[in-house]
Design a protein around this motif. Structure first.
Motif, PDB file in Angstrom:
ATOM      1  N   VAL A 140     101.599  96.573  95.170  1.00  0.00           N
ATOM      2  CA  VAL A 140     100.784  96.436  93.660  1.00  0.00           C
ATOM      3  C   VAL A 140     101.899  96.067  92.747  1.00  0.00           C
ATOM      4  CG1 VAL A 140      99.695  97.834  91.787  1.00  0.00           C
ATOM      5  CG2 VAL A 140      99.471  98.399  94.198  1.00  0.00           C
ATOM      6  N   VAL A 141     101.742  94.972  92.224  1.00  0.00           N
ATOM      7  CA  VAL A 141     102.629  94.523  91.209  1.00  0.00           C
ATOM      8  C   VAL A 141     102.634  95.295  89.927  1.00  0.00           C
ATOM      9  CG1 VAL A 141     102.863  92.369  89.557  1.00  0.00           C
ATOM     10  CG2 VAL A 141     101.898  91.983  91.898  1.00  0.00           C
ATOM     11  N   ARG A 142     103.674  95.721  89.582  1.00  0.00           N
ATOM     12  CA  ARG A 142     103.967  96.873  88.478  1.00  0.00           C
ATOM     13  C   ARG A 142     105.063  96.338  87.523  1.00  0.00           C
ATOM     14  NH1 ARG A 142      99.365  99.411  88.369  1.00  0.00           N
ATOM     15  NH2 ARG A 142      99.205 100.814  90.061  1.00  0.00           N
ATOM     16  N   GLY A 143     105.514  95.346  87.848  1.00  0.00           N
ATOM     17  CA  GLY A 143     106.600  94.521  87.190  1.00  0.00           C
ATOM     18  C   GLY A 143     106.775  93.004  87.152  1.00  0.00           C
ATOM     19  N   ILE A 144     106.864  92.500  86.024  1.00  0.00           N
ATOM     20  CA  ILE A 144     107.227  91.201  86.188  1.00  0.00           C
ATOM     21  C   ILE A 144     108.306  90.865  85.258  1.00  0.00           C
ATOM     22  CG2 ILE A 144     106.468  88.589  85.322  1.00  0.00           C
ATOM     23  CD1 ILE A 144     103.417  89.877  85.677  1.00  0.00           C
ATOM     24  N   TYR A 145     109.362  90.269  86.015  1.00  0.00           N
ATOM     25  CA  TYR A 145     110.719  90.128  85.192  1.00  0.00           C
ATOM     26  C   TYR A 145     110.869  88.857  84.647  1.00  0.00           C
ATOM     27  CZ  TYR A 145     112.629  87.401  89.292  1.00  0.00           C
ATOM     28  OH  TYR A 145     112.971  86.583  90.038  1.00  0.00           O
ATOM     29  N   GLN A 146     111.494  88.505  83.507  1.00  0.00           N
ATOM     30  CA  GLN A 146     112.049  87.463  82.910  1.00  0.00           C
ATOM     31  C   GLN A 146     113.193  87.090  83.208  1.00  0.00           C
ATOM     32  OE1 GLN A 146     109.760  85.472  81.059  1.00  0.00           O
ATOM     33  NE2 GLN A 146     108.006  87.145  81.362  1.00  0.00           N
ATOM     34  N   PRO A 147     113.591  85.802  83.532  1.00  0.00           N
ATOM     35  CA  PRO A 147     115.007  85.447  83.704  1.00  0.00           C
ATOM     36  C   PRO A 147     115.978  85.516  82.622  1.00  0.00           C
ATOM     37  CG  PRO A 147     113.743  83.369  83.671  1.00  0.00           C
ATOM     38  CD  PRO A 147     112.888  84.724  83.598  1.00  0.00           C
ATOM     39  N   LYS A 148     116.958  85.937  82.581  1.00  0.00           N
ATOM     40  CA  LYS A 148     117.880  86.280  81.341  1.00  0.00           C
ATOM     41  C   LYS A 148     118.566  84.819  81.051  1.00  0.00           C
ATOM     42  CE  LYS A 148     121.276  89.280  79.584  1.00  0.00           C
ATOM     43  NZ  LYS A 148     122.286  90.285  79.780  1.00  0.00           N
ATOM     44  N   PHE A 149     118.837  83.968  82.067  1.00  0.00           N
ATOM     45  CA  PHE A 149     119.651  82.736  81.978  1.00  0.00           C
ATOM     46  C   PHE A 149     118.637  81.564  82.408  1.00  0.00           C
ATOM     47  CE2 PHE A 149     122.931  86.112  82.573  1.00  0.00           C
ATOM     48  CZ  PHE A 149     123.520  86.153  81.395  1.00  0.00           C
ATOM     49  N   LYS A 150     119.084  80.569  81.946  1.00  0.00           N
ATOM     50  CA  LYS A 150     118.366  79.222  82.737  1.00  0.00           C
ATOM     51  C   LYS A 150     118.589  79.147  83.907  1.00  0.00           C
ATOM     52  CE  LYS A 150     119.777  75.070  81.480  1.00  0.00           C
ATOM     53  NZ  LYS A 150     120.399  74.152  80.704  1.00  0.00           N
ATOM     54  N   SER A 151     119.772  79.549  84.577  1.00  0.00           N
ATOM     55  CA  SER A 151     120.060  79.425  85.944  1.00  0.00           C
ATOM     56  C   SER A 151     119.484  80.551  86.873  1.00  0.00           C
ATOM     57  CB  SER A 151     121.431  79.528  86.240  1.00  0.00           C
ATOM     58  OG  SER A 151     122.189  80.375  85.522  1.00  0.00           O
ATOM     59  N   THR A 152     118.756  81.847  86.045  1.00  0.00           N
ATOM     60  CA  THR A 152     118.419  82.902  87.046  1.00  0.00           C
ATOM     61  C   THR A 152     117.343  82.263  87.528  1.00  0.00           C
ATOM     62  OG1 THR A 152     119.303  84.262  85.324  1.00  0.00           O
ATOM     63  CG2 THR A 152     117.612  85.400  86.758  1.00  0.00           C
ATOM     64  N   ASP A 153     117.014  82.596  89.082  1.00  0.00           N
ATOM     65  CA  ASP A 153     115.969  82.367  89.528  1.00  0.00           C
ATOM     66  C   ASP A 153     114.620  83.272  89.343  1.00  0.00           C
ATOM     67  OD1 ASP A 153     114.150  81.574  91.610  1.00  0.00           O
ATOM     68  OD2 ASP A 153     115.251  82.189  93.441  1.00  0.00           O
ATOM     69  N   ALA A 154     113.593  82.787  88.833  1.00  0.00           N
ATOM     70  CA  ALA A 154     112.481  83.465  88.279  1.00  0.00           C
ATOM     71  C   ALA A 154     111.427  83.492  89.515  1.00  0.00           C
ATOM     72  CB  ALA A 154     111.890  83.147  86.960  1.00  0.00           C
ATOM     73  N   MET A 155     111.821  83.356  90.723  1.00  0.00           N
ATOM     74  CA  MET A 155     110.708  83.175  92.084  1.00  0.00           C
ATOM     75  C   MET A 155     111.424  83.966  92.938  1.00  0.00           C
ATOM     76  SD  MET A 155     108.282  80.983  91.575  1.00  0.00           S
ATOM     77  CE  MET A 155     107.793  80.326  93.271  1.00  0.00           C
ATOM     78  N   GLN A 156     111.497  85.306  92.645  1.00  0.00           N
ATOM     79  CA  GLN A 156     111.711  86.316  93.305  1.00  0.00           C
ATOM     80  C   GLN A 156     110.805  87.445  93.453  1.00  0.00           C
ATOM     81  OE1 GLN A 156     115.816  87.063  94.682  1.00  0.00           O
ATOM     82  NE2 GLN A 156     116.584  85.415  93.108  1.00  0.00           N
ATOM     83  N   MET A 157     110.578  88.419  94.678  1.00  0.00           N
ATOM     84  CA  MET A 157     109.664  89.319  94.716  1.00  0.00           C
ATOM     85  C   MET A 157     110.546  90.493  95.321  1.00  0.00           C
ATOM     86  SD  MET A 157     106.527  90.035  97.276  1.00  0.00           S
ATOM     87  CE  MET A 157     105.348  91.526  96.989  1.00  0.00           C
ATOM     88  N   PHE A 158     110.673  91.710  94.507  1.00  0.00           N
ATOM     89  CA  PHE A 158     111.453  92.743  95.100  1.00  0.00           C
ATOM     90  C   PHE A 158     110.358  94.046  95.395  1.00  0.00           C
ATOM     91  CE2 PHE A 158     113.733  90.332  92.127  1.00  0.00           C
ATOM     92  CZ  PHE A 158     115.032  89.965  92.780  1.00  0.00           C
ATOM     93  N   PHE A 159     110.774  94.612  96.435  1.00  0.00           N
ATOM     94  CA  PHE A 159     109.961  96.036  96.530  1.00  0.00           C
ATOM     95  C   PHE A 159     110.788  96.947  96.911  1.00  0.00           C
ATOM     96  CE2 PHE A 159     108.987  93.093 100.106  1.00  0.00           C
ATOM     97  CZ  PHE A 159     109.333  93.902 101.216  1.00  0.00           C
ATOM     98  N   HIS A 160     110.082  98.347  96.965  1.00  0.00           N
ATOM     99  CA  HIS A 160     111.065  99.316  97.824  1.00  0.00           C
ATOM    100  C   HIS A 160     111.535  99.221  98.890  1.00  0.00           C
ATOM    101  CE1 HIS A 160     110.107 102.209  94.337  1.00  0.00           C
ATOM    102  NE2 HIS A 160     109.301 101.376  94.136  1.00  0.00           N
TER     103      HIS A 160
END
Lengths: 227, 386
Positions: free
Chosen positions: B166-186
């Motif tokens: 279940v998607v409970r969070g959507i992160y924003q990349p802090k820097f331009k070079s930060t990858d915003a295409m990752q998925m994290f779970f427990h």
């Protein structure tokens, strides 16, 4: 009285593929200020070489060339370039105008190197073009002019710096009779009205007849002087 | 200034040739820009790496796991501020072509160590509480139109089965070079399932991420960690995050080196194209240069005219090329999966290289024509008929 152009015991040789070709042999002559001289002779007689030496675009192998008191054979290339820009006006057989520049811009070329302001340059160019009768064609490009008109632009370019000496290499050689007569008339006028010393190489006896003195060369030797 | 007009008019003397040369240079600059962008994008993960993070992995290979029990020992090493860990999950989301990193992580502190993944506080709290929840990057959410509360189903391959998160969070990349295409779970959710279904694989951690206080201590801390597990069944190799990322790139180093090489070959080609144009132009104008010399133009003036023309063409070509490179790169970036290159855009260094190359090419291409114009005697030049 010494001439404005003094050629003293000048010889010139060229090296081509390690073969030395002697073009002028121990030539000496004096040309007085305001004199109109024609250099005549068959092809290969050395008349153009002599003209090149007098105008400082080539250097003698031996001897001295003194123009207006200065020995130009001892000047460095850069000093010679500067000297030419103020002392010599060149007229070539094939006009040698820059095709991408207008008549005005072509005439302006020699004075681009001076400290004259834009307005002063304009005035000089207009005066020169007026003298050669082309002030109505100053915005024309060379390809829009006839051969005679191109040569008149070339003469305007030669006189725009008000040089003491005009050198002309076959100035009528590429022109029809009518245009050639116009050019010769113009040169006579420059000589008489503006006291320009003129040295002209020509094959044409009619052109040479306009000169005060005709000097004949043959195989690198000055053989005859006709006044 | 006075001869600028002559330079400009000379440049336009053969309009078609000049336009074709500028076009050729532009194409080459575009190719250079694209290749350099790929190379810089490839290295962007390395440049994005943090200096105060170390990666601890199995010394034999990254693919072999480490025991969970190492966590406590690593945490006690002096200079270590925090330790988290992750496992590569792999799997497929809807289609095999949908590539993005899926990681099982220590939900308690992963986002404390990776502060560049900015998760809203309330979302992070909810994520930590729900064992089958996940946090995804904003680019994933945007690309697959996923909202908070949606369920993402993965087909496992390394860890077989259907996995629902279940998607409970959507992160924003802090820097331009930060990858915003990752998925994290427990990781705990994964581990519990493994305990039930494949007990032999339970308690495995892919790699540890060690946050240290002082980046200058990274070498000694790395040595201390590796010393802890020396002669064990799972020896470790600890290195900086940058070195770890570099290790990934090494496998593609031949391709990157080739791209680098080709990008500079292109510069050589531009030089030849412009050099050829300038040599032809100077040869055609041999007589004109001689005439200019008779009129009193010095070698310096002629050099300025030729150099000016060469620079004008090369700078125009470079400028036009760069101008078109931007939309082309933007177009490319639409088609390249985000998970491959987090950053795919023209870097300032690429612009600097392209501009300085254009200037250097302009100068180099004019050298031979200048030498020829200066060394030709006036008398020979005037006789020149081409």
């Amino acid at each position: 009285m010494s001439g404005i152009i003094q050629v003293k015991n000048v010889s010139k040789s060229y090296w081509r593929d390690s073969i030395e070709t002697s073009v002028l042999h121990d030539i000496s002559l004096d040309i007085k200020e305001g004199e109109f001289t024609a250099l005549m002779g068959p092809s290969g007689s050395g008349k153009t070489t002599l003209l090149n030496l007098i105008s400082g675009i080539d250097k003698p192998s031996k001897g001295e060339i003194i123009i207006n008191g200065a020995d130009i054979s001892k000047l460095s290339e850069s000093a010679l370039a500067k000297w030419r820009s103020t002392n010599i006006g060149f007229v070539f057989q094939f006009y040698n105008l820059i095709p991408v520049l207008t008549a005005f811009e072509n005439v302006e070329l020699p004075i681009l190197l001076t400290k004259l302001s834009k307005a002063e340059r304009k005035q000089h160019v207009e005066t020169a073009l007026n003298i050669v009768g082309l002030n109505d064609r100053m915005d024309h490009y060379p390809k829009q002019l006839s051969g005679g008109q191109e040569q008149r632009v070339a003469i305007a370019r030669a006189i725009v710096t008000d040089p003491v000496i005009l050198v002309a290499d076959e100035p009528t050689g590429d022109l029809d009779k009518h245009s050639a007569d116009e050019i010769l008339l113009l040169m006579e006028r420059l000589n008489k009205e503006f006291n320009k010393t003129i040295v002209m190489v020509t094959h044409d006896p009619h052109a040479a007849s306009k000169a005060h003195v005709i000097r004949h060369l043959e195989k690198g030797d000055l053989i005859q002087e006709t006044v | 200034m006075k001869i600028l007009k002559l330079i400009f008019k000379n440049t336009l003397r053969h309009k078609l040739r000049t336009v074709l040369t500028i076009f050729g240079i532009s194409i080459a600059v575009i190719a250079f820009g694209i290749l350099r962008t790929v190379v810089t994008a490839w290295y962007s993960s390395v440049s994005a790496a943090s200096a105060n993070r170390l990666i601890v992995r199995q010394s034999v290979s990254f693919i072999f796991p480490l025991p969970y029990s190492y966590l406590e020992k690593i945490t006690q090493v002096p200079g270590v501020k925090d330790v988290t860990f992750a496992n590569w999950f792999g799997g497929t989301y809807i289609d095999k072509n949908n590539f993005f990193a899926r990681l099982a992580v220590n939900a308690d502190n992963y986002f404390d160590v990776y502060k560049e993944f900015v998760v809203p506080k309330d979302q992070l709290e909810t994520f930590k509480k729900e064992r089958n929840s996940c946090v995804i990057g904003s680019d994933i959410a945007k690309k697959y139109n996923i909202k908070l509360g949606d369920v993402m189903t993965l087909d496992g391959d390394i860890y077989p089965g259907r996995w629902e998160f279940v998607v409970r969070g959507i992160y924003q990349p802090k820097f331009k070079s930060t990858d915003a295409m990752q998925m994290f779970f427990h990781w705990s959710y994964l581990d519990e399932t493994m305990k039930k279904e494949m007990p032999g694989r339970a308690g495995d951690v892919g790699w540890y991420v060690v946050l240290i206080n002082d980046p200058l201590q990274s070498a000694s801390i790395s040595d201390q960690i590796d010393a802890l597990f020396k002669n064990s069944s799972a020896e470790t190799k600890t290195e900086t995050e940058a070195a770890f990322q570099q290790g990934f790139i090494q496998s593609s180093s031949a391709i990157i080196t080739s791209m680098n090489f080709i990008s500079f070959v292109i510069i050589g080609i531009i030089m030849l194209v412009l050099g050829n144009t300038m040599i032809m132009s100077a040869r055609e104008r041999t007589r004109e240069y001689a005439v200019l010399k008779t009129l009193g133009f010095s070698g310096k003036h002629l050099a300025g005219i030729i150099l000016g023309e060469s620079l004008l063409i090369s700078i125009l070509g470079g400028g036009v090329g760069l101008l078109f490179t931007y939309p082309i790169i933007k177009g490319f970036s639409q088609f390249i999966p985000k998970g491959i290159f987090p950053v795919f855009e023209i870097e300032p260094i690429t612009v600097v290289l392209a501009c300085s190359s254009a200037i250097i090419i302009g100068i180099v291409a004019s050298l031979f024509p200048i030498q020829r114009a200066l060394s030709t005697k006036i008398v020979d030049g005037i006789r020149f008929t081409g």
